[in-house]
Design an enzyme around this catalytic site. Structure first.
Site, PDB file in Angstrom:
ATOM      1  N   ASP A 151      -9.105   3.259  -1.171  1.00  0.00           N
ATOM      2  CA  ASP A 151      -8.304   2.042  -1.021  1.00  0.00           C
ATOM      3  C   ASP A 151      -8.837   1.305   0.213  1.00  0.00           C
ATOM      4  OD1 ASP A 151      -6.463  -0.001  -1.191  1.00  0.00           O
ATOM      5  OD2 ASP A 151      -4.729   1.309  -1.441  1.00  0.00           O
TER       6      ASP A 151
HETATM    7  C1  BGC Z   1      -4.026  -2.109  -2.063  1.00  0.00           C
HETATM    8  C2  BGC Z   1      -4.834  -1.929  -3.326  1.00  0.00           C
HETATM    9  C3  BGC Z   1      -5.707  -3.129  -3.553  1.00  0.00           C
HETATM   10  C4  BGC Z   1      -6.576  -3.347  -2.331  1.00  0.00           C
HETATM   11  C5  BGC Z   1      -7.510  -4.526  -2.467  1.00  0.00           C
HETATM   12  C6  BGC Z   1      -4.889  -2.515  -0.885  1.00  0.00           C
HETATM   13  O1  BGC Z   1      -4.082  -2.920   0.179  1.00  0.00           O
HETATM   14  O2  BGC Z   1      -3.332  -0.922  -1.773  1.00  0.00           O
HETATM   15  O3  BGC Z   1      -3.978  -1.742  -4.420  1.00  0.00           O
HETATM   16  O4  BGC Z   1      -6.467  -2.966  -4.701  1.00  0.00           O
HETATM   17  O5  BGC Z   1      -5.748  -3.559  -1.214  1.00  0.00           O
HETATM   18  O6  BGC Z   1      -6.828  -5.721  -2.430  1.00  0.00           O
END
Ligand code: BGC
Length: 826
Positions: free
Chosen positions: A256
């Site tokens: 993530d």
């Molecule tokens: C989130 C993800 C997301 C990523 C990119 C993170 O803060 O937890 O679900 O895909 O950001 O935007």
């Protein structure tokens, strides 16, 4: 004959092995494996590392992630976009209903079509990887991202995730199952340690990921949190033992965003890619050179990425991209918004409304006039258009309709008057000047790219709770500047960030982003106040300080009640604002909406509530409101779907994929050590008793149970027969539409434990379901297959059959069971 060559034992073993591997994870095009290896052989170490971490996109489309590729070898740039409810880039895309609404359809085929819309649009918008589906289970009723999930039941979530992955990838976009694993709430999400026993992981939190892998998902995103003491993004147990060894996952794992905590340990554990940059992974080259990391570990990670790029045809030169098809997207969005709507209550058969109701209808609530199409954070999608429910109702009611609207809760307020302010404003690098008010909107906006600070005091005319609003230009998520409001030394409002600020998902009527909070002010006592605003280049900076005074709040409530009193029927649209980055502080509806509903229901006995929430809310007014329709965040076509359902143009066919508790204390995660945790640790002490399993096991009456959802017609069940089939069960029964309208039912099959369960088991667990649409009087024999897995539990590293006499229940919800039969399971 050509076919007579007999198979050796080894042949059989090989074929069976291959078949099993295919069943576990449809293999990539292995014919190209040699090509992939040849390509790998041509990459320099630096080039390999560049495929293992994100970078800044020189031609960003506003997406979340980017890999530069290796152009000299035909490895293309790769763009990765959110997300679960549609493609999040700068351009507009179809805003589909929130995934929780999709889950409420109990229709894996709709999940496939939902995925197909995103898959096609993602490709059309220049993307290669989609950061979806959100595969986590709803554990905590107030968790910020519940709206992004597919509910609280592992079997339902698994079926829907699998459908969605097939839909996305069928269009050539690589799907990502996220966030692996046990990422179930936002509080301290970047570090919290989820302590979960293995059985609970395997039975509750992992099945949907396993289903994504079985459906061939190309990538998996490792979560922020720790699981049993180890960061998910460096857990060999999760990333290698389970994902690769048990499930035979052939794709790659990315972290993530900023969830990678190390280089060598993470790669060694099985993480292949750091996102969104190379803070840790850029150092992998040096680690290989110095001998701290084997070059083969890097090769393994790169190969996993290349194999997927190859599988999706991205290595063979530019792959043609489809054109956008916004009409098809809109059609699917509408169909799912209709299918996922849940009729929670319908006393007096108040819904659907009739023509006479439409000739004198009071519509109340901000989300009636400003559509709340989706939740917040990375799942926010910018649709080209979204009608308001009020407009849709008026349009569908036609010339005979007389529909009036009152906000009931004022979210916008009025500019704070000069009489309450004593301020100076200072441009960056300039000298302070006196300022009467902060109200720079429209023609009065400040120059693009400038920065200003206002400092001084705010003095209220009477003592009370004031909702102070800081409102700015651009509308989330397009606004790139920032505006903040500090009152009495406390940061009260902040506009600008996608995640972390406190902007409302509902813009002002003039399209301004609206942030702020409630502050108690004493009459005549000046409170220090600071506003700081920085505009984005190229866009005039609009900024306004507004307030909703206690008087104004009362007035809005009185106006709503008066409107309802004079109407034949009243509709109150109520909302909550689910968003990534923050859990809800309370399960109650925010902004005094309960008081508005009470006042409207007291003024008009024919009151229905339409909910635009992503998850459960408390309903202290339940007994006084005859009808409640849960529309979730229904996407860009939600208004038309809402009006169609309210007016009886379609039957609300959805069922709750989450339990609605009567009181916050009733939730399985009510003890603080379970949520939000203590000392950075959240103990998943409820074990497998998540969602309805908890309520059933502890005899706690929910407000609305899992699987609940009424129809405008009625269904009768009969003729249950259960037989063993394929190691599982085949459950057949008949459903009849006994009412006078066409309608949709989701018949649910639940399984009870054996009389002496080998491990604690819930009284009932969902084992299968079937969605069926029936004409009045129509009767259909349905057969639901219960897999062998549904009869098993996890013990000592393997699935074990829970044999003995077990009860099969069939019904219309987890608490409306109509048929039962005992079967001997062996
Ligand atoms: C989130 C993800 C997301 C990523 C990119 C993170 O803060 O937890 O679900 O895909 O950001 O935007």
């Amino acid at each position: 004959m050509a076919l007579t060559r007999s198979l050796t034992r080894r042949d059989v073993a090989r074929l069976l092995g291959a078949a099993l591997a295919v069943a576990a994870a449809p293999a990539p095009r292995l014919t190209r494996r040699a090509d992939v290896d040849a390509l790998l052989g041509q990459l320099t170490l630096e080039e390999k590392i560049s495929l293992l971490h994100g970078a800044r996109d020189p031609a960003s489309r506003g997406q979340a992630g980017y890999l530069p590729g290796v152009p000299r070898l035909g490895i293309p740039e790769v763009r990765l976009a959110d997300g679960p409810a549609g493609v999040r880039v700068t351009a507009s895309a179809t805003a589909l209903p929130a995934p929780v609404a999709l889950a409420a359809t109990f229709a894996p085929d709709l999940a496939r079509r939902f995925g197909a819309v995103i898959g096609r649009e993602g490709r059309a918008l220049g993307m290669d990887v989609l950061l979806s589906p959100m595969t986590n289970i709803v554990r905590v009723p107030q968790a910020g991202r519940n709206f992004e999930t597919l509910g609280e039941d592992p079997l339902l979530a698994a079926a829907m995730v699998a459908g969605e992955v097939r839909g996305i990838q069928g269009e050539g976009l690589i799907a990502t199952a996220k966030h692996y694993a046990a990422n179930n709430f936002e509080h301290d999400r970047q570090s919290v340690d989820a302590q979960v026993d293995e059985r609970t992981l395997r039975e509750i939190y992992l099945p949907a990921f396993e289903a994504a892998v079985a459906a061939g998902v190309g990538s998996v995103m490792a979560a922020y949190n720790r699981v049993n003491g180890v960061y998910a993004a460096e857990s060999a147990y999760l990333l290698t033992e389970i994902l690769r060894d048990d499930w035979r996952f052939a794709g790659w794992v990315m972290s993530d965003w900023s969830a990678t905590h190390s280089g060598v340990p993470a790669v060694t554990a099985g993480l292949d890619m750091e996102m969104p940059s190379g803070v840790n992974f850029a150092g992998l080259a040096a680690a290989v050179t110095s001998g701290k990391l084997a070059g083969s570990a890097v090769d393994t990670a790169v190969r996993r990425v290349l194999v997927q790029l190859d599988r999706f045809g991205l290595l063979g030169g530019p792959r043609p991209r489809p054109a956008l098809d916004p009409r098809a997207g809109a059609r699917t969005a509408r169909e799912i918004a209709l299918a996922g709507a849940v009729l929670l209550r319908n006393e007096l058969d108040l819904l659907p409304l009739d023509r006479a109701d439409l000739a004198g209808l009071a519509v109340i609530g901000p989300t009636a006039a400003h559509p709340l199409a989706g939740g917040g954070g990375s799942a926010r999608v910018l649709p080209a258009r979204a009608e308001s429910p009020l407009d849709a109702l008026r349009r569908q009611a036609g010339p005979g309709g007389r529909i009036s609207w009152a906000t009931g809760v004022d979210l916008e307020g009025v500019p704070v008057p000069a009489s309450a302010l004593s301020l100076r404003r200072t441009p960056r690098g300039g000298t302070p000047q006196a300022a009467a008010q902060v109200d720079h909107t429209g023609a009065n906006a400040l120059p693009p790219g400038t920065s200003w600070t206002w400092t001084g005091t705010l003095t209220a005319p009477e003592t009370g709770d004031y909702d102070l609003r800081i409102q700015g230009a651009g509308g989330v998520p397009a606004f790139n500047g920032s505006i903040s409001l500090t009152v009495g030394g406390v940061r009260t409002g902040s506009v600008g960030a996608l995640i972390g600020g406190n902007s409302s998902l509902i813009a002002t009527s003039g399209g301004l982003t609206n942030a702020g909070g409630v502050v108690h002010l004493e009459s005549g006592r000046p409170t220090p106040i600071t506003i700081a605003a920085t505009g984005a280049p190229g866009t005039p900076l609009q900024v306004r300080l507004a307030w909703i005074t206690p008087r104004r709040r009362q007035q809005a409530l009185r106006e709503a009640a008066a409107l309802a009193a004079g109407a034949r029927a009243a509709l109150v649209f109520a909302f909550n604002e689910g968003t990534e980055g923050a859990d809800r502080a309370s399960l109650a509806l925010p902004k005094g909406q309960d008081a508005v509903i009470e006042a409207v229901a007291a003024a008009n006995a024919r009151t229905a509530v339409v909910l635009n929430t992503g998850d459960p809310v408390l309903m202290p007014w339940l007994e006084r409101v005859p009808s409640i329709l849960q529309m979730w965040y229904p996407g860009q076509e939600g208004a038309d779907a809402t009006a169609t359902l309210l007016l009886g143009g379609a039957d609300p066919g959805g069922k709750l994929p989450v339990t609605f508790p009567r009181r916050a204390e009733d939730a399985p995660t009510a003890p603080a050590e379970r949520y939000p945790g203590e000392g950075g640790v959240a103990v998943y002490g409820e074990g497998v008793f998540v969602g309805y399993r908890h309520y059933d096991a502890n005899d706690v009456e929910p407000l609305f149970p899992f699987g609940h959802g009424l129809s405008y017609t009625r269904f009768a069940y009969g003729g249950l027969s259960v037989r063993a089939a394929d190691g599982g069960l085949s459950v057949s029964f008949t459903v009849t539409n006994t009412g006078r309208r066409e309608g949709t039912e989701v018949a649910q099959v639940y399984l009870g434990p054996p009389p002496r369960p080998p491990v604690p088991m819930p009284p009932r667990a969902l084992a299968g379901f079937a969605r069926v649409r029936l004409w009045p009087g129509e009767r259909r024999r349905l057969t639901v297959t219960v897999s062998r897995r549904a009869l098993q539990y996890w013990s000592d590293g393997r699935w074990v059959l829970a044999g003995g006499r077990r009860t099969v229940h069939v019904g219309s919800s987890s608490r409306d069971l109509r048929l039962r039969q005992e079967v001997a399971v062996r």
